[in-house]
Design a protein around this motif. Structure first.
Motif, mmCIF file in Angstrom:
data_model
loop_
_atom_site.group_PDB
_atom_site.id
_atom_site.type_symbol
_atom_site.label_atom_id
_atom_site.label_comp_id
_atom_site.label_asym_id
_atom_site.label_seq_id
_atom_site.Cartn_x
_atom_site.Cartn_y
_atom_site.Cartn_z
ATOM 1 N N HIS A 182 0.943 -1.141 0.000
ATOM 2 C CA HIS A 182 -0.119 0.035 0.090
ATOM 3 C C HIS A 182 0.868 1.415 -0.030
ATOM 4 C CE1 HIS A 182 -4.081 1.679 0.697
ATOM 5 N NE2 HIS A 182 -3.313 2.658 1.279
ATOM 6 N N SER A 233 1.609 4.988 0.117
ATOM 7 C CA SER A 233 1.108 6.406 0.233
ATOM 8 C C SER A 233 2.115 7.502 0.343
ATOM 9 C CB SER A 233 0.230 6.522 1.512
ATOM 10 O OG SER A 233 1.004 6.827 2.513
ATOM 11 N N PRO A 234 1.968 8.553 0.004
ATOM 12 C CA PRO A 234 3.122 9.903 0.240
ATOM 13 C C PRO A 234 3.784 9.685 1.375
ATOM 14 C CG PRO A 234 1.053 10.672 -0.805
ATOM 15 C CD PRO A 234 0.699 9.491 -0.414
ATOM 16 N N MET A 235 3.359 9.133 2.636
ATOM 17 C CA MET A 235 3.971 9.108 4.067
ATOM 18 C C MET A 235 4.817 7.939 3.831
ATOM 19 S SD MET A 235 1.365 10.176 6.811
ATOM 20 C CE MET A 235 2.370 10.041 8.040
ATOM 21 N N GLY A 236 4.668 6.819 3.061
ATOM 22 C CA GLY A 236 5.416 5.785 3.056
ATOM 23 C C GLY A 236 4.800 4.493 2.464
ATOM 24 N N ALA A 237 5.463 3.447 2.322
ATOM 25 C CA ALA A 237 4.980 1.968 1.855
ATOM 26 C C ALA A 237 5.042 1.226 2.793
ATOM 27 C CB ALA A 237 5.869 1.538 0.749
ATOM 28 N N VAL A 238 3.665 0.449 2.961
ATOM 29 C CA VAL A 238 3.262 -0.441 3.846
ATOM 30 C C VAL A 238 3.104 -1.680 3.149
ATOM 31 C CG1 VAL A 238 1.587 -0.893 5.623
ATOM 32 C CG2 VAL A 238 2.034 1.232 5.346
ATOM 33 N N TYR A 269 7.974 8.929 12.048
ATOM 34 C CA TYR A 269 7.510 10.394 12.122
ATOM 35 C C TYR A 269 7.316 10.863 13.412
ATOM 36 C CZ TYR A 269 6.141 10.063 7.237
ATOM 37 O OH TYR A 269 6.120 9.933 5.641
ATOM 38 N N THR A 297 2.570 15.573 4.360
ATOM 39 C CA THR A 297 3.287 15.271 2.858
ATOM 40 C C THR A 297 3.310 16.634 2.099
ATOM 41 O OG1 THR A 297 1.140 14.700 2.062
ATOM 42 C CG2 THR A 297 2.673 13.019 2.783
ATOM 43 N N LEU A 346 14.103 4.660 5.914
ATOM 44 C CA LEU A 346 13.929 4.013 7.019
ATOM 45 C C LEU A 346 13.149 2.708 6.745
ATOM 46 C CD1 LEU A 346 13.110 5.548 10.599
ATOM 47 C CD2 LEU A 346 11.721 3.494 9.706
ATOM 48 N N VAL A 366 9.910 4.285 4.776
ATOM 49 C CA VAL A 366 9.577 5.595 5.036
ATOM 50 C C VAL A 366 10.814 6.191 4.442
ATOM 51 C CG1 VAL A 366 9.311 7.839 6.215
ATOM 52 C CG2 VAL A 366 7.861 5.595 6.727
ATOM 53 N N GLU A 367 10.558 7.323 3.406
ATOM 54 C CA GLU A 367 11.732 8.002 2.919
ATOM 55 C C GLU A 367 11.801 9.335 3.317
ATOM 56 O OE1 GLU A 367 13.516 6.827 0.223
ATOM 57 O OE2 GLU A 367 12.386 5.117 -0.611
ATOM 58 N N ARG A 368 12.937 9.473 4.278
ATOM 59 C CA ARG A 368 13.132 10.750 5.209
ATOM 60 C C ARG A 368 14.262 11.646 4.542
ATOM 61 N NH1 ARG A 368 12.837 9.689 11.262
ATOM 62 N NH2 ARG A 368 14.848 10.828 11.115
ATOM 63 N N PRO A 369 14.223 12.845 4.625
ATOM 64 C CA PRO A 369 15.087 13.555 4.114
ATOM 65 C C PRO A 369 16.730 13.061 4.314
ATOM 66 C CG PRO A 369 13.781 15.000 5.198
ATOM 67 C CD PRO A 369 13.335 13.541 5.368
ATOM 68 N N SER A 425 11.585 -0.411 8.507
ATOM 69 C CA SER A 425 11.176 -1.187 9.884
ATOM 70 C C SER A 425 10.316 -2.464 9.425
ATOM 71 C CB SER A 425 10.594 -0.327 10.772
ATOM 72 O OG SER A 425 9.096 0.148 10.272
ATOM 73 N N TRP A 479 2.417 5.549 12.238
ATOM 74 C CA TRP A 479 3.600 6.205 11.585
ATOM 75 C C TRP A 479 4.475 6.661 12.714
ATOM 76 C CZ3 TRP A 479 3.973 5.293 7.083
ATOM 77 C CH2 TRP A 479 2.921 4.848 6.045
ATOM 78 N N VAL A 538 7.653 -1.679 6.792
ATOM 79 C CA VAL A 538 7.096 -0.347 6.568
ATOM 80 C C VAL A 538 8.446 0.352 6.036
ATOM 81 C CG1 VAL A 538 6.273 1.966 7.388
ATOM 82 C CG2 VAL A 538 5.407 -0.200 8.400
#
Lengths: 89, 197
Positions: free
Chosen positions: A50, A52-57, B184, B80, A78, A71-74, A80, B179, A69
């Motif tokens: 799944h 989403s712009p917050m991350g891939a699950v 986050y 976002t 990441l 998550v692309e952070r600056p 997990s 999150w 999960v």
């Protein structure tokens, strides 16, 4: 109306192959993952992803539990994987 | 009862209004979620508040709709980077829901149908800062946006406004939600740009 979540529900593990491959150092589409929740083992390519712009699950194809999960952070990616007993390359 | 929160600009928001750092305006309402949209039947829907004492306060859909509701106009800010101005909602204030809840715990874990969780300080849910919303722009809340009912905490990034809300569980410590466990920020103030932990 943007509908990112609905559009991406049917993606599989290939959608996160790049990010997971970088994190684990293996070709994860051919890797096998075991679900902590139900014990199902399968190739990562057959998991449900799944995006989403917050991350891939990444979810188990058998029980829908969250496996991984991403998550692309600056400051980097990441990854997990509390829902995966192991990932075998 | 009408409620105006920070940034209220009426039905035609001022595009020159100051935005939180790193945000841009959108006219759409993008959909963000961590999983598929759960099919929540109002006939079986329940909202629960679990105090740390074990006491549970529970409302059926009919009981929930019988509570006093408020109209809320507010800006919303997604981590976002999109901000949507002047959105209108109808919902029940958390002050109403917590009226008879006796608790000394300082934190809350919001639980959604579908398994999503997010953590919040209790003080951010009270004093007219948060609602359980069941209408958006005058219409019943669409399932893709969290219907039948979602948390609305507009002064924090919108991932804190849990869709498909099912329960609020009091906790002594600020344990992270979904999150927050995955990179986050534990609190998520858009004006301080608290995106990541």
């Amino acid at each position: 109306m943007s509908d990112d979540a609905q559009r991406t529900d049917r993606l599989d593990g290939n959608a996160v192959a790049g990010a997971l491959g970088a994190a684990y150092g293996i070709d994860v589409t051919l890797a096998v993952v075991r679900c902590v929740s139900c014990g199902h083992t399968d190739v990562v390519a057959r998991t449900r992803v799944h995006l989403s712009p917050m991350g891939a699950v990444v979810r188990c194809a058998a029980c829908d539990a969250v496996l991984v999960v991403v998550v692309e952070r600056p400051d980097g990616t990441l990854v997990s994987s509390p829902g995966a007993s192991w990932v075998r390359g | 009862m009408g409620v105006v929160t920070r940034g209220f600009g009426g039905r035609r928001p001022d595009p020159d209004r100051e935005l939180p750092p790193g945000q841009f305006l959108t006219q759409d309402f993008p959909v963000l979620s961590a999983g598929p949209t759960p099919n929540v039947d109002e006939a079986h829907w329940q909202l629960e508040i679990h105090a740390e004492t074990g006491e549970v306060h529970r409302w059926s859909w009919e009981q929930f709709l019988a509570l006093p509701a408020q109209d809320v106009t507010t800006d919303i800010h997604c981590v976002t980077h999109w901000t949507k101005l002047g959105t209108t909602w109808r919902g029940v204030s958390l002050d109403t829901l917590f009226e008879d809840v006796e608790t000394s715990a300082d934190f809350v874990m919001a639980h959604s149908y579908g398994g999503y969780t997010t953590n919040l300080p209790l003080q951010d849910l009270l004093d007219g800062q948060a609602w359980v919303a069941f209408e958006f722009e005058g219409e019943p809340l669409d399932p893709v946006h969290g219907g039948p009912a979602r948390l609305l905490v507009p002064h924090l990034y919108f991932w804190k406004s849990a869709k498909w809300l099912h329960g609020l569980v009091m906790q002594d410590d600020d344990e992270p939600g979904f999150w927050e466990r995955n990179g986050y920020h534990l609190y998520g103030d858009p004006w301080l740009e608290q995106r990541y932990s």
